[in-house]
Write an enzyme that holds these catalytic residues in place. Structure first.
Site, PDB file in Angstrom:
ATOM      1  N   HIS A 162       1.087  -1.031   0.025  1.00  0.00           N
ATOM      2  CA  HIS A 162       0.423  -0.382   0.043  1.00  0.00           C
ATOM      3  C   HIS A 162       0.743   1.499  -0.237  1.00  0.00           C
ATOM      4  O   HIS A 162       0.281   2.297   0.043  1.00  0.00           O
ATOM      5  CB  HIS A 162      -1.351   0.652   0.970  1.00  0.00           C
ATOM      6  CG  HIS A 162      -1.498  -1.554   1.221  1.00  0.00           C
ATOM      7  ND1 HIS A 162      -2.696  -1.907   0.759  1.00  0.00           N
ATOM      8  CD2 HIS A 162      -1.555  -2.474   2.372  1.00  0.00           C
ATOM      9  CE1 HIS A 162      -3.412  -2.898   1.407  1.00  0.00           C
ATOM     10  NE2 HIS A 162      -2.439  -3.155   2.197  1.00  0.00           N
ATOM     11  N   SER A 284      15.170  21.706 -15.002  1.00  0.00           N
ATOM     12  CA  SER A 284      14.206  22.641 -15.302  1.00  0.00           C
ATOM     13  C   SER A 284      14.674  24.117 -16.016  1.00  0.00           C
ATOM     14  O   SER A 284      15.865  24.700 -15.780  1.00  0.00           O
ATOM     15  CB  SER A 284      13.157  23.335 -14.630  1.00  0.00           C
ATOM     16  OG  SER A 284      12.579  24.073 -14.682  1.00  0.00           O
ATOM     17  N   LYS A 290      16.239  21.812  -9.844  1.00  0.00           N
ATOM     18  CA  LYS A 290      15.635  20.853 -10.204  1.00  0.00           C
ATOM     19  C   LYS A 290      16.658  19.896 -11.268  1.00  0.00           C
ATOM     20  O   LYS A 290      16.819  20.319 -12.446  1.00  0.00           O
ATOM     21  CB  LYS A 290      14.171  20.603 -11.368  1.00  0.00           C
ATOM     22  CG  LYS A 290      13.162  21.890 -10.471  1.00  0.00           C
ATOM     23  CD  LYS A 290      11.786  21.195 -10.376  1.00  0.00           C
ATOM     24  CE  LYS A 290      11.488  19.961 -10.989  1.00  0.00           C
ATOM     25  NZ  LYS A 290       9.855  20.159 -11.809  1.00  0.00           N
ATOM     26  N   GLU A 297      10.071   8.904 -16.610  1.00  0.00           N
ATOM     27  CA  GLU A 297       8.984   9.306 -17.160  1.00  0.00           C
ATOM     28  C   GLU A 297       8.382   9.098 -18.358  1.00  0.00           C
ATOM     29  O   GLU A 297       6.890   8.853 -18.710  1.00  0.00           O
ATOM     30  CB  GLU A 297       8.524  10.765 -17.081  1.00  0.00           C
ATOM     31  CG  GLU A 297       8.801  11.445 -15.524  1.00  0.00           C
ATOM     32  CD  GLU A 297       8.734  12.629 -15.241  1.00  0.00           C
ATOM     33  OE1 GLU A 297       7.850  13.507 -14.888  1.00  0.00           O
ATOM     34  OE2 GLU A 297       9.755  13.569 -15.772  1.00  0.00           O
TER      35      GLU A 297
END
Ligand code: ARG
Length: 462
Positions: A162, A284, A290, A297
């Site tokens: 979970h 970024s 970042k 992704e």
């Protein structure tokens, strides 16, 4: 091409008017099926040799066709495949060039053959090779996973259910779970490949042919070990092989996507379990702090597209009456797309895992925070004090509550506090409450103990 004379089309004999530009455009598949050129030439060579051997065409014509085809292969290898929409597809493109090279004898190549059995054969050959190429890419990813797992066999991290800390596991164990998934993908592709063992060539347009062809010999020449397909209608209309490949690709991409998702999660500052290498992350344009996991992704994103390719071809096929329908020309793009995306995803994932930096301190700290050894305490009560498991579960719950109240880990609770909860607890319990002791104790087959993980790795290496 509105100025095209109808008779210039291979099938133009019965047509009086020229095809409209739009007809030519919608009909053409050369822009994508040119990827089948090697297979098309190979299958044509097998067919021509067989026609010659059977005396269906003369030996001279057969040898002229064979050397012409060889020359075309050289040309295409060197210069690429010319894309002329009025030639429709790769089959006509090859035949057209053959006519230019050897003259009218080229017209004998298509004896006892149709583009329907031709395309089924070419595409099946191509798909078999795709299965092999994806398998070897998977093998390389597995090798990298093995190396990293071996190196991290002792590293303790939280195991989750979970997405909540459940029990400590070793990072090597976690990585090897992906090795298992990829093994199934490898086997699925192998099974798919084996199930593509029958050759459709010689099925003709749909009904077979009256010429005395030898289908056994062409099947053999093209490496189809199970011989020719047994039913010509099925031979030209079957695309199960492409679907099998796509299904296996979809499974594999699903697994890659789960791995990618974990890398994305683990790379967040909140987890901090991994640092992505510069080579597999991006910055970024506005937020200087970042480091984005774009490659992971995109692997996760590509899996959606690959699954879409499987759906696309299934939907294309499901309503088709026997035998060939032109809808089936749409079989190739989803397969090519899935193949390209999958290969790229596997390769990117291989590079990512090879270069990723694990942060064992963060993993250990997370494993120690979530009372991950609570099950070990319950198991200890069962084993050492003869407490029934349900009661042990209850006692352990009280210990977790006590640790929570004191903001400490289970193994930092003083013995007298534990004994107030249950007097059957003694100091030996501390042997099992640390995360290291916990993982070391999980020695069941397939379990997370470092010795078991090393065994899994050794077995996988075989
Ligand atoms: N380009 C066609 C395809 O990919 C080849 C088969 C054409 N067959 C036909 N009956 N028009 O499906």
């Amino acid at each position: 091409m509105s100025d095209q004379l109808p008779s210039q089309k291979t099938w133009g004999g019965r047509f009086r008017g020229a095809a409209s530009d739009l007809m030519t455009k919608i009909n053409a598949s050369i822009s994508f099926d040119k990827r089948l050129w090697r297979e098309d030439i190979e299958a044509s060579k097998a067919h021509a040799a067989m026609l010659g051997a059977q005396g269906i065409i003369s030996a001279d014509d057969a040898s002229a066709i064979l050397s012409g085809l060889d020359q075309i292969a050289e040309e295409f290898e060197r210069d690429g495949v010319p894309e002329r929409v009025e030639l429709e597809d790769i089959h006509m493109t090859v035949e057209h060039r053959l006519t230019e090279l050897i003259g009218p004898a080229a017209g004998r190549l298509h004896t006892a053959r149709s583009r329907n059995d031709q395309v089924a054969t070419d595409f099946k050959l191509w798909t078999r090779r795709a299965c092999g190429n994806v398998r070897s890419a998977i093998g390389q990813l597995q090798e990298v996973i093995l190396l990293r797992a071996e190196e991290q066999a002792e590293t303790v991290m939280p195991g989750f259910t979970h997405l909540q800390v459940a029990q400590p596991v070793t990072l090597g164990h976690h990585l090897m779970a992906y090795h298992e998934m990829l093994m199934r993908d490898f086997d699925r592709l192998l099974d798919a490949d084996v199930s593509m063992g029958e050759c459709p060539l010689g099925s003709g347009a749909l009904a077979g042919t009256g010429f005395p062809i030898d289908r056994e010999s062409t099947a053999k020449a093209l490496g189809f070990l199970d011989g020719p397909t047994k039913n010509s209608l099925d031979g030209v209309s079957d695309r199960d092989f492409a679907l099998d490949f796509l299904a296996a690709a979809a499974f594999c991409s699903l697994h890659l996507s789960r791995l990618a998702e974990e890398m994305i999660l683990w790379a967040t500052p909140q987890f901090g379990f991994v640092k992505l290498s510069d080579s597999f992350s991006t910055g970024s344009s506005i937020m200087p702090q970042k480091r984005n996991p774009d490659a992971a992704e995109l692997v996760r994103g590509h899996s959606g597209r690959i699954m879409g390719c499987l759906t696309s071809l299934m939907v294309t096929m499901k309503g088709l009456p026997l035998a060939y329908s032109k809808d089936m020309q749409d079989d190739k793009e989803p397969v090519f797309e899935a193949y390209d995306l999958l290969l790229l995803s596997i390769e990117a994932m291989t590079g990512m895992i090879e270069t990723i930096e694990f942060v064992p301190e963060r993993m250990r700290a997370a494993a120690e925070q979530g009372f991950s050894t609570a099950t070990d305490l319950a198991d200890w009560l069962v084993r050492e004090a003869g407490v029934p498991f349900r009661e042990a579960h209850h006692i352990t719950g009280a210990a977790v509550k006590a640790a929570e109240d004191r903001s400490c880990n289970l193994d930092q609770l003083p013995l007298d506090v534990l004994q107030q909860i249950d007097p059957r607890i003694d100091e030996r319990v501390f042997d099992v409450l640390s995360v290291d002791a916990s993982v070391r104790s999980r020695t069941s087959y397939g379990g997370t103990a470092p010795e078991r993980v090393r065994e899994q790795i050794a077995k996988a290496k075989e």
